[in-house]
Write a protein that holds these residues in place. Sequence first.
Motif, PDB file in Angstrom:
ATOM      1  N   ARG A 221      50.622   9.524   3.648  1.00 26.63           N
ATOM      2  CA  ARG A 221      49.893   8.664   4.579  1.00 26.63           C
ATOM      3  C   ARG A 221      49.388   9.545   5.708  1.00 26.63           C
ATOM      4  NH1 ARG A 221      50.445   5.298   7.438  1.00 26.63           N
ATOM      5  NH2 ARG A 221      48.861   3.811   6.822  1.00 26.63           N
ATOM      6  N   ARG A 222      48.098   9.451   5.986  1.00 24.29           N
ATOM      7  CA  ARG A 222      47.451  10.287   7.015  1.00 24.29           C
ATOM      8  C   ARG A 222      47.781  11.766   6.787  1.00 24.29           C
ATOM      9  NH1 ARG A 222      49.721   6.260  10.912  1.00 24.29           N
ATOM     10  NH2 ARG A 222      48.126   4.681  11.278  1.00 24.29           N
ATOM     11  N   HIS A 223      47.744  12.180   5.540  1.00 23.42           N
ATOM     12  CA  HIS A 223      47.995  13.571   5.139  1.00 23.42           C
ATOM     13  C   HIS A 223      49.441  13.999   5.404  1.00 23.42           C
ATOM     14  CE1 HIS A 223      43.684  13.675   4.762  1.00 23.42           C
ATOM     15  NE2 HIS A 223      43.544  13.394   6.041  1.00 23.42           N
ATOM     16  N   GLN A 224      50.311  13.061   5.690  1.00 19.98           N
ATOM     17  CA  GLN A 224      51.729  13.357   5.910  1.00 19.98           C
ATOM     18  C   GLN A 224      52.503  12.880   4.684  1.00 19.98           C
ATOM     19  OE1 GLN A 224      53.086  14.758   8.966  1.00 19.98           O
ATOM     20  NE2 GLN A 224      54.787  15.110   7.583  1.00 19.98           N
ATOM     21  N   LYS A 225      53.255  13.795   4.067  1.00 22.10           N
ATOM     22  CA  LYS A 225      53.998  13.451   2.862  1.00 22.10           C
ATOM     23  C   LYS A 225      55.051  12.386   3.166  1.00 22.10           C
ATOM     24  CE  LYS A 225      53.337  18.185   1.294  1.00 22.10           C
ATOM     25  NZ  LYS A 225      53.955  19.508   1.165  1.00 22.10           N
ATOM     26  N   VAL A 226      55.235  11.478   2.223  1.00 22.72           N
ATOM     27  CA  VAL A 226      56.190  10.386   2.367  1.00 22.72           C
ATOM     28  C   VAL A 226      57.284  10.470   1.310  1.00 22.72           C
ATOM     29  CG1 VAL A 226      56.477   7.866   2.338  1.00 22.72           C
ATOM     30  CG2 VAL A 226      54.444   8.878   3.391  1.00 22.72           C
ATOM     31  N   ILE A 227      56.865  10.665   0.053  1.00 20.76           N
ATOM     32  CA  ILE A 227      57.802  10.775  -1.062  1.00 20.76           C
ATOM     33  C   ILE A 227      57.378  11.959  -1.929  1.00 20.76           C
ATOM     34  CG2 ILE A 227      58.583   9.682  -3.210  1.00 20.76           C
ATOM     35  CD1 ILE A 227      58.543   7.015  -1.780  1.00 20.76           C
ATOM     36  N   GLU A 228      58.354  12.803  -2.302  1.00 23.13           N
ATOM     37  CA  GLU A 228      58.083  13.967  -3.153  1.00 23.13           C
ATOM     38  C   GLU A 228      59.051  13.955  -4.333  1.00 23.13           C
ATOM     39  OE1 GLU A 228      57.727  15.302   1.264  1.00 23.13           O
ATOM     40  OE2 GLU A 228      59.345  14.480   0.030  1.00 23.13           O
ATOM     41  N   GLU A 229      58.650  14.612  -5.415  1.00 21.93           N
ATOM     42  CA  GLU A 229      59.522  14.647  -6.591  1.00 21.93           C
ATOM     43  C   GLU A 229      59.316  15.932  -7.373  1.00 21.93           C
ATOM     44  OE1 GLU A 229      58.273  11.831  -9.790  1.00 21.93           O
ATOM     45  OE2 GLU A 229      56.742  11.206  -8.336  1.00 21.93           O
TER      46      GLU A 229
END
Length: 634
Positions: A221-229
């Motif tokens: 969101r807004r180039h900010q990572k929220v969930i990674e895998e």
Amino acid sequence: MFGTVLVANRGEIACRVIATLHRLGIRAVAVFTDEDRGALHVTRADEARRIDSYLSIDAVLAAARSAGADAIHPGYGFLSENADLARACDAAGVVFVGPGVKALEVMGDKIRAKEHVSAAGVPVIPGSSTVDAAAAERVGYPLLVKPSAGGGGKGMAVVERPDELAAALVGARRVAAAAFGDDTLLLERLVRAPRHIEVQLLADEHGVVRHLGERECSLQRRHQKVIEEAPSPLLDVATRARIGEAACEVARSVGYVGAGTVEFLVSDEAPTEFFFMEMNTRLQVEHPVTELVTGLDLVEWQLRIAAGEPLTVDVAMTGHAIEARVYAEDPARDFLPSTGTVLVLEEPTGEGIRVDSALRTGLEIGSTYDPMLAKVIAWAPDRAGAIARLDQALARTSLLGVRTNIAYLRQVLADQEVRAGRLHTGLLGGLTPAVAADRVPLIAAVLSRVPGRDGAWGSDGWRLGDARPLRFEVGDVEVSVQGSTVTVGGDEPVAARLVRRGPTEVELDLDGVVHPLRLVSDGPVTWVGDVELRFRSRVERLADELVALTRGTRPADPQVRSPMPGIVVSVDVRTGDDVVAGQHLLTIEAMKMEHRVVAPSDGIVTLAVRPTDRVALDHVVATITGHPDEGTPA
């Protein structure tokens, strides 16, 4: 191996590094500013030194010298990719736990990095290091304005049309200067619906470079990572090998040493093609998912490599890991940063669950630093199992006293596109935060305040005739309680009973169904789980209705309020100016995020703040009054 290491960072990453230092028997030294005097990383270190700023190289080195540190671990953010710090460490005889100066200078500058890897034959996204209208036309709209230094999406802005460019450049420069100490920008073609895939690397000073597989970081969101895998659900075996080797070649081209990450954009429509974006010359926030699928401690290998040991790792990826970032933000208010005090904290544990956190009960969450509070990570033999395990871990996470995105994270994990692995960086932009229709938190909050029901008002009084129902207003919802019956708005009444099981543990029985909850009250606010419910008296409601009547046909509250706590960084108008609805009035910055405040209606503006003023949530920053010829509303 080192005897003493100074950790030049704060929050969860400082705690994370300190944990590995202690496991290896290394003395850990923390640094802190006045705002972090009671922070968890300070108490967990063997020793702590006060500094004026985490961005001060002189202060960090002075702390390292006075503590007798052999090395400095920079964590991520702040000075972690600063070539001047690495150079100063060399001059002071202190080991910098990171790459050499050349790698930092080449890869720390996004403009120079793209030119470097392009010359080496690695495909890059079209862009320009010249930042003006002519260059923007050559790159083509829509485009992305990006700070050349730093990362984490800070300062990045999407520009759809030429008339948006000037404002985007001003805002991006301001954020870049504040976050990274460097306001150099670049322009880059915006790739619609791309996937963000990055490759983790380790390299030693003996020329050995290994990649540890890839991570999918497309949920942003807004180039900010929220969930990674890890691994990515997109790549096949052949593409994984090609993108891994490309990342290793990027590292070899600058003689890279230590842990680093090469980031690529991959088209979902052509998953075998990838474009170099940048190289992060540091540990990444999302490194735990790589650790869980490889079984390696990346911080330990950073330290071993910095101490001159050869890289001797056998890389094998097992199972699937997924991470969720818990932010201090309010999804219901367009994800604006939030502040508060941690009143209740319960972090999940169990098989396959890991939490990287610096939270503690009583911690004040301010507006100065990044809004990320913690990371919850889950591992399972397959992707579906990892998602399910993470969802349950988030369900068991209680953080009361500050608004967070925990409920939104669970909403993301439940999305069918996410579960199917059909990801892209714009996916969350179209996912509107769900407004909780569940009456459970509302009823629990109201019953906690009802006389004779374990509330704060004491025992019930008496009156002649039938007892009148007790009425409460929570937001725009009226709740009435009469005996054991609770009515919410116009809904059907329900039989309700609240039983307290501990200081913050309650059970709410609704028509025979028991709901275990965490509940705490703080003045007019009651927190039930991660739901904040603010009570309003009938007098306050009547006052609002009176204001609405005297306002007449005016469409908005004349008082303009700050949507978040923060600092006023710029003011675009002057007191007495004639403004129109939607016109920019001023800009507020909090947690490295800027928000532009606009006029709610036409009129004459009177400012209540100046640049550098600190404001609280709902602080009045300006007033819009009607024109003299509008007359007096009836």
